[in-house]
Design a protein around this motif. Sequence first.
Motif, mmCIF file in Angstrom:
data_model
loop_
_atom_site.group_PDB
_atom_site.id
_atom_site.type_symbol
_atom_site.label_atom_id
_atom_site.label_comp_id
_atom_site.label_asym_id
_atom_site.label_seq_id
_atom_site.Cartn_x
_atom_site.Cartn_y
_atom_site.Cartn_z
ATOM 1 N N LEU A 1 37.921 13.879 11.515
ATOM 2 C CA LEU A 1 36.813 13.095 12.058
ATOM 3 C C LEU A 1 35.709 13.979 12.616
ATOM 4 O O LEU A 1 34.547 13.575 12.666
ATOM 5 N N GLY A 2 36.075 15.173 13.043
ATOM 6 C CA GLY A 2 35.068 16.100 13.577
ATOM 7 C C GLY A 2 34.077 16.546 12.524
ATOM 8 O O GLY A 2 33.013 17.074 12.859
ATOM 9 N N LYS B 1 22.105 11.872 16.009
ATOM 10 C CA LYS B 1 22.894 12.580 17.023
ATOM 11 C C LYS B 1 24.086 13.318 16.428
ATOM 12 O O LYS B 1 24.530 14.304 16.965
ATOM 13 N N SER B 2 24.619 12.789 15.326
ATOM 14 C CA SER B 2 25.863 13.371 14.821
ATOM 15 C C SER B 2 25.633 14.484 13.806
ATOM 16 O O SER B 2 26.569 14.946 13.202
ATOM 17 N N SER B 3 24.373 14.895 13.619
ATOM 18 C CA SER B 3 24.154 15.987 12.667
ATOM 19 C C SER B 3 24.820 17.254 13.185
ATOM 20 O O SER B 3 24.847 17.504 14.381
ATOM 21 N N PRO B 4 25.371 18.067 12.282
ATOM 22 C CA PRO B 4 26.162 19.206 12.711
ATOM 23 C C PRO B 4 25.357 20.214 13.521
ATOM 24 O O PRO B 4 24.209 20.497 13.216
ATOM 25 N N ASP B 5 25.986 20.750 14.530
ATOM 26 C CA ASP B 5 25.449 21.857 15.305
ATOM 27 C C ASP B 5 24.059 21.580 15.877
ATOM 28 O O ASP B 5 23.271 22.478 16.099
ATOM 29 N N ARG B 6 23.736 20.317 16.010
ATOM 30 C CA ARG B 6 22.433 19.984 16.562
ATOM 31 C C ARG B 6 22.481 20.222 18.061
ATOM 32 O O ARG B 6 23.492 20.062 18.720
ATOM 33 N N ALA C 1 29.779 25.629 9.806
ATOM 34 C CA ALA C 1 30.460 26.906 10.067
ATOM 35 C C ALA C 1 30.966 26.996 11.505
ATOM 36 O O ALA C 1 32.101 27.425 11.749
ATOM 37 N N LYS C 2 30.130 26.571 12.463
ATOM 38 C CA LYS C 2 30.546 26.697 13.865
ATOM 39 C C LYS C 2 31.670 25.701 14.198
ATOM 40 O O LYS C 2 32.547 25.996 15.006
ATOM 41 N N THR C 3 31.604 24.547 13.565
ATOM 42 C CA THR C 3 32.676 23.574 13.793
ATOM 43 C C THR C 3 33.991 24.125 13.238
ATOM 44 O O THR C 3 35.045 23.998 13.874
ATOM 45 N N PHE C 4 33.920 24.746 12.070
ATOM 46 C CA PHE C 4 35.109 25.379 11.494
ATOM 47 C C PHE C 4 35.614 26.502 12.399
ATOM 48 O O PHE C 4 36.820 26.712 12.528
ATOM 49 N N LEU C 5 34.686 27.239 12.982
ATOM 50 C CA LEU C 5 35.073 28.355 13.854
ATOM 51 C C LEU C 5 35.888 27.844 15.045
ATOM 52 O O LEU C 5 36.937 28.406 15.392
ATOM 53 N N VAL C 6 35.400 26.775 15.656
ATOM 54 C CA VAL C 6 36.112 26.202 16.801
ATOM 55 C C VAL C 6 37.445 25.603 16.350
ATOM 56 O O VAL C 6 38.473 25.782 17.014
ATOM 57 N N ALA D 1 37.141 19.174 21.289
ATOM 58 C CA ALA D 1 36.500 20.489 21.125
ATOM 59 C C ALA D 1 35.600 20.502 19.899
ATOM 60 O O ALA D 1 34.484 21.026 19.932
ATOM 61 N N LEU D 2 36.077 19.905 18.805
ATOM 62 C CA LEU D 2 35.266 19.858 17.586
ATOM 63 C C LEU D 2 34.014 19.022 17.789
ATOM 64 O O LEU D 2 32.927 19.379 17.334
ATOM 65 N N ALA D 3 34.187 17.896 18.479
ATOM 66 C CA ALA D 3 33.036 17.021 18.736
ATOM 67 C C ALA D 3 31.981 17.769 19.548
ATOM 68 O O ALA D 3 30.781 17.649 19.281
ATOM 69 N N PHE D 4 32.429 18.566 20.490
ATOM 70 C CA PHE D 4 31.475 19.338 21.296
ATOM 71 C C PHE D 4 30.796 20.410 20.443
ATOM 72 O O PHE D 4 29.591 20.650 20.576
ATOM 73 N N ALA D 5 31.571 21.050 19.566
ATOM 74 C CA ALA D 5 30.987 22.082 18.694
ATOM 75 C C ALA D 5 29.961 21.464 17.757
ATOM 76 O O ALA D 5 28.933 22.061 17.458
ATOM 77 N N ARG D 6 30.237 20.254 17.312
ATOM 78 C CA ARG D 6 29.359 19.571 16.358
ATOM 79 C C ARG D 6 28.089 19.087 17.037
ATOM 80 O O ARG D 6 26.991 19.213 16.497
ATOM 81 N N HIS D 7 28.245 18.547 18.210
ATOM 82 C CA HIS D 7 27.071 18.019 18.900
ATOM 83 C C HIS D 7 27.217 18.239 20.397
ATOM 84 O O HIS D 7 27.948 17.526 21.076
#
Lengths: 103, 377
Positions: free
Chosen positions: B338-339, B355-360, B296-301, B179-185
Amino acid sequence: MIRNRSPSPLARTLLSVLAKADQTWSHGYDLCQLTGIKSGTLYPLLIRWEKQGYLEAQWQPPAGPGRPPRHAYRLSAEGHRFAREQAVAHPDLHRSAAKGVLA
Amino acid sequence: MNPPNSRRFATKIANFAVTLLPPDLKDWGAAMRHEIDAIPTPKDATIYAVGCLAVAMGQRFSFYARQIVEVGVGHPNYLIALCASLATGLGLIYMSLANAPITYLMVNASALALGFVAVGIAMKVIKQIGSNWGPVSLFLSLLVMLTSLYGISAEGATRWISIGGSTVQSSLLIIPIVALAFARHQSGLATIAIVVTALALAMQPDRGMAGALAAGMLVLAFATPTSLSKVAAAAAVCGFVGAMMQPDTLPAMPYVDQIYFSSFGVRPLAGLAVVIGAMLIIAPAIIGYLAGGSNAKTFLVFGTVWGAIGLAAALGNYPTPIVGYGSSAIIGYVLCILGFAQPSKRLQKSGRNAKSSPDRFDHNRDLRVLLPLTRSL
């Protein structure tokens, strides 16, 4: 991070006292006596307002031999503008507070 | 107390208050200290000094809180590691007070250590070669699916696998990080991973984890209403509905399920340890989200998923994460570090890990994945 929140009634009382004092410097203990606010409430307000630019603070030399130097406070131009805004927003509280403490 | 002693007492309190104040407020400490010297009566001076002490304690607490927020926002890994350690420790206290078998305590402590070792290795890999969460998420989601198909069953639920003699719940290990990986990218493969995970959860009555995934994806879809996040949220909600439609007859396990309430029956201190531990689990999310920033969005998830897992444990017979007995939640929580992992600055500069930049969000990739999905509906 300084939050810009609406002042409490006690804070507005202190603000009105400082506004009335205008360019005169006030000391912490005197402000407590004038407003009835405890030191535990006074200093967080003074610290916050100084950070927000509403308050000017300066060290004053000892009043006499054996007396300590004292920190004194007065509202800045920005602080006076803030006090006027609060007086408009809360006219009754501001008036009664000012009457009560400055009579 | 005679006046001179009282005056000395006030001075001592004031001096202590000055030492407590954070460095940037030392001048204010001196102001308080000198003001007390100017107060005529010792009694008033003492009252004034006590007020100043309260100010100093409040300011010191606020100073520490700001530092924690700054470290947490700048280094989410430290914050999550700290909360994981504290919550696990509180769980050990609870289990000790509840007279749990010593092996339970050892399992939880070992799980924390194992989680940190795994994260340490994975972080080195991410720093050196970067991360590409799409294929990794898909691989992990397939593991959840394989567990649902061929895992260990009990009372109609199939959600465990055996690793080295230990039984772990793969969904607790995998779903938070997916879920975090999806939120991040948000990418096509990451979306497929969510769909596969949701399908795996719908195949057996894992309502807790299905609810956690659905909650996390719904929150993300509201926060970032992209086509991929909507597909992921729809799939996760379908998975949750599927899980809810199946009867879950698993009984509550001692030291695992229902401990939010039962722990207070053991001892108030045990209950307190469990409640504080539960709050620590979502503390990084609250701090990280309120501070804003790119994560922020990764933290939210993160907070939503772990909050939902905790809520499920309060409502039904689902494992109480981290503070209860069970290695899966502890390892799964630590893996969430890791997320938030970043590749090395060298890699970031070279753009190899864009690709791994946050919330991209890649709109073209979105459309390429979404179109076949919508056609198939």
